[in-house]
Design an enzyme around this catalytic site. Structure first.
Site, PDB file in Angstrom:
ATOM      1  N   LYS A 128      -4.004   2.861   6.442  1.00  7.49           N
ATOM      2  CA  LYS A 128      -3.647   3.541   7.701  1.00  7.49           C
ATOM      3  C   LYS A 128      -3.223   4.991   7.449  1.00  7.49           C
ATOM      4  O   LYS A 128      -3.663   5.908   8.133  1.00  7.49           O
ATOM      5  CB  LYS A 128      -2.509   2.794   8.425  1.00  7.49           C
ATOM      6  CG  LYS A 128      -2.832   1.333   8.739  1.00  7.49           C
ATOM      7  CD  LYS A 128      -1.721   0.646   9.484  1.00  7.49           C
ATOM      8  CE  LYS A 128      -0.395   0.582   8.755  1.00  7.49           C
ATOM      9  NZ  LYS A 128      -0.390  -0.238   7.517  1.00  7.49           N
TER      10      LYS A 128
ATOM     11  N   ARG B 198       4.864  -3.139  15.554  1.00  3.67           N
ATOM     12  CA  ARG B 198       4.836  -4.113  14.457  1.00  3.67           C
ATOM     13  C   ARG B 198       5.283  -5.481  14.906  1.00  3.67           C
ATOM     14  O   ARG B 198       5.321  -6.409  14.110  1.00  3.67           O
ATOM     15  CB  ARG B 198       5.774  -3.631  13.359  1.00  3.67           C
ATOM     16  CG  ARG B 198       5.067  -2.907  12.241  1.00  3.67           C
ATOM     17  CD  ARG B 198       6.130  -2.498  11.248  1.00  3.67           C
ATOM     18  NE  ARG B 198       5.659  -2.455   9.907  1.00  3.67           N
ATOM     19  CZ  ARG B 198       5.140  -1.378   9.352  1.00  3.67           C
ATOM     20  NH1 ARG B 198       4.943  -0.281  10.044  1.00  3.67           N
ATOM     21  NH2 ARG B 198       4.793  -1.398   8.083  1.00  3.67           N
TER      22      ARG B 198
ATOM     23  N   ARG C   2      -0.240   2.188  -5.824  1.00  2.00           N
ATOM     24  CA  ARG C   2      -0.110   3.444  -5.067  1.00  2.00           C
ATOM     25  C   ARG C   2       0.980   4.324  -5.696  1.00  2.00           C
ATOM     26  O   ARG C   2       2.012   3.853  -6.139  1.00  2.00           O
ATOM     27  CB  ARG C   2       0.277   3.155  -3.618  1.00  2.00           C
ATOM     28  CG  ARG C   2       0.594   4.444  -2.869  1.00  2.00           C
ATOM     29  CD  ARG C   2       0.729   4.248  -1.389  1.00  2.00           C
ATOM     30  NE  ARG C   2       1.696   3.236  -1.029  1.00  2.00           N
ATOM     31  CZ  ARG C   2       1.867   2.795   0.215  1.00  2.00           C
ATOM     32  NH1 ARG C   2       1.122   3.270   1.190  1.00  2.00           N
ATOM     33  NH2 ARG C   2       2.752   1.870   0.477  1.00  2.00           N
TER      34      ARG C   2
ATOM     35  N   ARG D 279       6.873   4.063  -4.606  1.00  2.20           N
ATOM     36  CA  ARG D 279       7.833   3.731  -3.552  1.00  2.20           C
ATOM     37  C   ARG D 279       8.577   2.453  -3.940  1.00  2.20           C
ATOM     38  O   ARG D 279       7.981   1.531  -4.489  1.00  2.20           O
ATOM     39  CB  ARG D 279       7.084   3.476  -2.231  1.00  2.20           C
ATOM     40  CG  ARG D 279       7.011   4.676  -1.339  1.00  2.20           C
ATOM     41  CD  ARG D 279       6.031   4.520  -0.202  1.00  2.20           C
ATOM     42  NE  ARG D 279       6.132   3.318   0.613  1.00  2.20           N
ATOM     43  CZ  ARG D 279       5.424   3.122   1.736  1.00  2.20           C
ATOM     44  NH1 ARG D 279       4.587   4.045   2.168  1.00  2.20           N
ATOM     45  NH2 ARG D 279       5.546   2.009   2.423  1.00  2.20           N
TER      46      ARG D 279
ATOM     47  N   ARG E 109       6.616  -7.899   2.406  1.00  8.97           N
ATOM     48  CA  ARG E 109       6.014  -7.121   3.500  1.00  8.97           C
ATOM     49  C   ARG E 109       4.793  -7.841   4.077  1.00  8.97           C
ATOM     50  O   ARG E 109       4.569  -7.820   5.284  1.00  8.97           O
ATOM     51  CB  ARG E 109       5.602  -5.735   2.988  1.00  8.97           C
ATOM     52  CG  ARG E 109       6.793  -4.825   2.763  1.00  8.97           C
ATOM     53  CD  ARG E 109       6.453  -3.665   1.877  1.00  8.97           C
ATOM     54  NE  ARG E 109       5.511  -2.746   2.466  1.00  8.97           N
ATOM     55  CZ  ARG E 109       4.835  -1.826   1.772  1.00  8.97           C
ATOM     56  NH1 ARG E 109       4.989  -1.738   0.458  1.00  8.97           N
ATOM     57  NH2 ARG E 109       4.026  -1.004   2.383  1.00  8.97           N
TER      58      ARG E 109
HETATM   59  P1  AP5 Z   1      -2.325   3.687   2.474  1.00 13.25           P
HETATM   60  O1  AP5 Z   1      -3.238   4.571   3.229  1.00 13.25           O
HETATM   61  O2  AP5 Z   1      -1.064   4.289   1.950  1.00 13.25           O
HETATM   62  O3  AP5 Z   1      -2.030   2.350   3.303  1.00 13.25           O
HETATM   63  P2  AP5 Z   1      -1.121   2.110   4.580  1.00 13.25           P
HETATM   64  O4  AP5 Z   1      -1.890   1.154   5.449  1.00 13.25           O
HETATM   65  O5  AP5 Z   1      -0.671   3.402   5.185  1.00 13.25           O
HETATM   66  O6  AP5 Z   1       0.068   1.348   3.881  1.00 13.25           O
HETATM   67  P3  AP5 Z   1       1.623   1.554   4.021  1.00 13.25           P
HETATM   68  O7  AP5 Z   1       2.231   0.788   2.879  1.00 13.25           O
HETATM   69  O8  AP5 Z   1       2.035   2.976   4.109  1.00 13.25           O
HETATM   70  O9  AP5 Z   1       1.858   0.837   5.344  1.00 13.25           O
HETATM   71  P4  AP5 Z   1       3.068   0.057   5.769  1.00 13.25           P
HETATM   72  O10 AP5 Z   1       2.652  -0.253   7.143  1.00 13.25           O
HETATM   73  O11 AP5 Z   1       3.521  -1.082   4.971  1.00 13.25           O
HETATM   74  O12 AP5 Z   1       4.247   1.076   5.460  1.00 13.25           O
HETATM   75  P5  AP5 Z   1       5.030   2.039   6.402  1.00 13.25           P
HETATM   76  O13 AP5 Z   1       5.247   3.276   5.634  1.00 13.25           O
HETATM   77  O14 AP5 Z   1       4.409   2.103   7.758  1.00 13.25           O
HETATM   78  O15 AP5 Z   1      -3.148   3.046   1.262  1.00 13.25           O
HETATM   79  C1  AP5 Z   1      -2.500   2.243   0.291  1.00 13.25           C
HETATM   80  C2  AP5 Z   1      -3.093   2.540  -1.105  1.00 13.25           C
HETATM   81  O16 AP5 Z   1      -4.438   2.110  -1.145  1.00 13.25           O
HETATM   82  C3  AP5 Z   1      -3.114   4.043  -1.471  1.00 13.25           C
HETATM   83  O17 AP5 Z   1      -2.796   4.172  -2.831  1.00 13.25           O
HETATM   84  C4  AP5 Z   1      -4.557   4.482  -1.189  1.00 13.25           C
HETATM   85  O18 AP5 Z   1      -4.975   5.520  -2.061  1.00 13.25           O
HETATM   86  C5  AP5 Z   1      -5.336   3.181  -1.443  1.00 13.25           C
HETATM   87  N1  AP5 Z   1      -6.474   3.024  -0.537  1.00 13.25           N
HETATM   88  C6  AP5 Z   1      -6.492   3.251   0.819  1.00 13.25           C
HETATM   89  N2  AP5 Z   1      -7.706   2.973   1.329  1.00 13.25           N
HETATM   90  C7  AP5 Z   1      -8.477   2.552   0.273  1.00 13.25           C
HETATM   91  C8  AP5 Z   1      -9.845   2.119   0.142  1.00 13.25           C
HETATM   92  N3  AP5 Z   1     -10.660   2.052   1.209  1.00 13.25           N
HETATM   93  N4  AP5 Z   1     -10.269   1.750  -1.085  1.00 13.25           N
HETATM   94  C9  AP5 Z   1      -9.454   1.806  -2.173  1.00 13.25           C
HETATM   95  N5  AP5 Z   1      -8.176   2.230  -2.127  1.00 13.25           N
HETATM   96  C10 AP5 Z   1      -7.692   2.591  -0.906  1.00 13.25           C
HETATM   97  O19 AP5 Z   1       6.412   1.242   6.591  1.00 13.25           O
HETATM   98  C11 AP5 Z   1       7.357   1.100   5.530  1.00 13.25           C
HETATM   99  C12 AP5 Z   1       8.585   0.337   6.043  1.00 13.25           C
HETATM  100  O20 AP5 Z   1       9.196   1.060   7.148  1.00 13.25           O
HETATM  101  C13 AP5 Z   1       8.331  -1.060   6.631  1.00 13.25           C
HETATM  102  O21 AP5 Z   1       8.246  -2.040   5.626  1.00 13.25           O
HETATM  103  C14 AP5 Z   1       9.563  -1.217   7.531  1.00 13.25           C
HETATM  104  O22 AP5 Z   1      10.727  -1.508   6.793  1.00 13.25           O
HETATM  105  C15 AP5 Z   1       9.733   0.166   8.127  1.00 13.25           C
HETATM  106  N6  AP5 Z   1       8.992   0.332   9.405  1.00 13.25           N
HETATM  107  C16 AP5 Z   1       7.933   1.164   9.622  1.00 13.25           C
HETATM  108  N7  AP5 Z   1       7.490   1.033  10.892  1.00 13.25           N
HETATM  109  C17 AP5 Z   1       8.291   0.109  11.495  1.00 13.25           C
HETATM  110  C18 AP5 Z   1       8.310  -0.478  12.792  1.00 13.25           C
HETATM  111  N8  AP5 Z   1       7.412  -0.122  13.728  1.00 13.25           N
HETATM  112  N9  AP5 Z   1       9.256  -1.410  13.059  1.00 13.25           N
HETATM  113  C19 AP5 Z   1      10.161  -1.759  12.127  1.00 13.25           C
HETATM  114  N10 AP5 Z   1      10.176  -1.260  10.864  1.00 13.25           N
HETATM  115  C20 AP5 Z   1       9.260  -0.345  10.550  1.00 13.25           C
END
Ligand code: AP5
Length: 214
Positions: free
Chosen positions: A15, A91, A125, A158, A169
């Site tokens: 994402k 979420r 990552r 991270r 997660r």
């Molecule tokens: P990446 O693009 O970073 O993936 P992502 O989907 O953005 O994953 P995140 O871990 O950032 O999402 P998340 O939803 O868990 O975390 P968030 O920060 O929102 O890609 C991942 C890796 O794969 C990278 O290394 C990339 O290079 C590689 N990659 C990507 N595409 C690829 C491909 N096609 N092929 C090969 N490699 C690839 O949330 C973190 C925390 O915040 C949550 O756990 C929670 O505690 C809190 N939080 C956030 N939002 C909320 C909410 N709405 N409500 C409550 N708590 C929340």
């Protein structure tokens, strides 16, 4: 008007990576609860009388941060945006209902990826400690190991990308966020994209999808 895009998918689906492409291509704003919360990890939320006193304590365990905190962040960001890609929200079903009262959406994209691939992506990552750019030790390497191509900052892992937090997660996602994807799945704006393709393959599908509404 720039498009209003909702990008759904499990942790590690890509994402954040694909949101950067959408920002460059369509001039939308990246509204991401993950980054907003990371910038406010130490914020004092003890007056809410919840289990933990800061967002960071929930995040490092891979738990969801309480809805009140997250809803307020999103509402503020969406009111000032002319077109956006919303990443990391909603979420759970309560957040999805809250979003209905904030805005309408032009396209809702769900990136699907298998669990084994997600674990590999997340544990491998690395992120820039200065500008937040994403890399992967195998799939998306920087020119010089451990150093950000964009700004020269140090690449770090991270806290919630360690294996135990990653597993948690993914469980939190299955329990809380999969029902959100189901909730949207019969909307005419809903499109599912195979997120297990190469970075370029996912982008080609996503770009074509958003082009239709832009
Ligand atoms: P990446 O693009 O970073 O993936 P992502 O989907 O953005 O994953 P995140 O871990 O950032 O999402 P998340 O939803 O868990 O975390 P968030 O920060 O929102 O890609 C991942 C890796 O794969 C990278 O290394 C990339 O290079 C590689 N990659 C990507 N595409 C690829 C491909 N096609 N092929 C090969 N490699 C690839 O949330 C973190 C925390 O915040 C949550 O756990 C929670 O505690 C809190 N939080 C956030 N939002 C909320 C909410 N709405 N409500 C409550 N708590 C929340």
């Amino acid at each position: 008007m720039n498009p209003k895009i909702l990008l759904l998918g499990p942790p590690g689906a890509g994402k954040g990576t694909q949101s950067s492409n959408l920002v460059s291509e369509f001039g939308v704003e990246h509204v991401t609860t993950g980054d907003a919360l990371r910038a406010n990890k130490e914020m004092d939320i003890s007056d809410l009388g919840l289990e933990y006193d800061t967002p960071g304590e929930y995040m490092d365990r891979g738990e969801l941060v309480p809805d009140d905190v997250v809803n307020a962040i999103v509402e503020k960001a969406l009111t000032s945006a002319d077109g956006f890609v919303l990443d990391g929200y909603p979420r759970n079903l309560d957040q999805a209902e809250e979003l209905e009262s904030m805005t309408d959406l032009d396209v809702i994209v769900s990136l699907s990826v298998s669990e084994d691939e997600l674990v590999d992506r997340l544990t491998g990552r690395r992120v820039c400690s200065e500008c937040g750019e994403n890399y992967h030790v195998e799939f998306d390497q920087p020119e010089e190991a451990g150093v950000c191509d964009a700004c020269g900052g140090e690449l770090i892992q991270r806290e919630d990308d360690r294996e135990e937090a990653v597993r948690n997660r993914l469980e939190v996602f299955a329990e809380n966020t999969e029902p959100v994807i189901e909730y949207y799945s019969d909307r005419e704006e809903f499109v599912e994209i195979d997120g297990e393709q190469s970075l370029e393959g996912v982008w080609a599908d996503l770009q074509a999808t958003v082009d239709e509404v832009a």
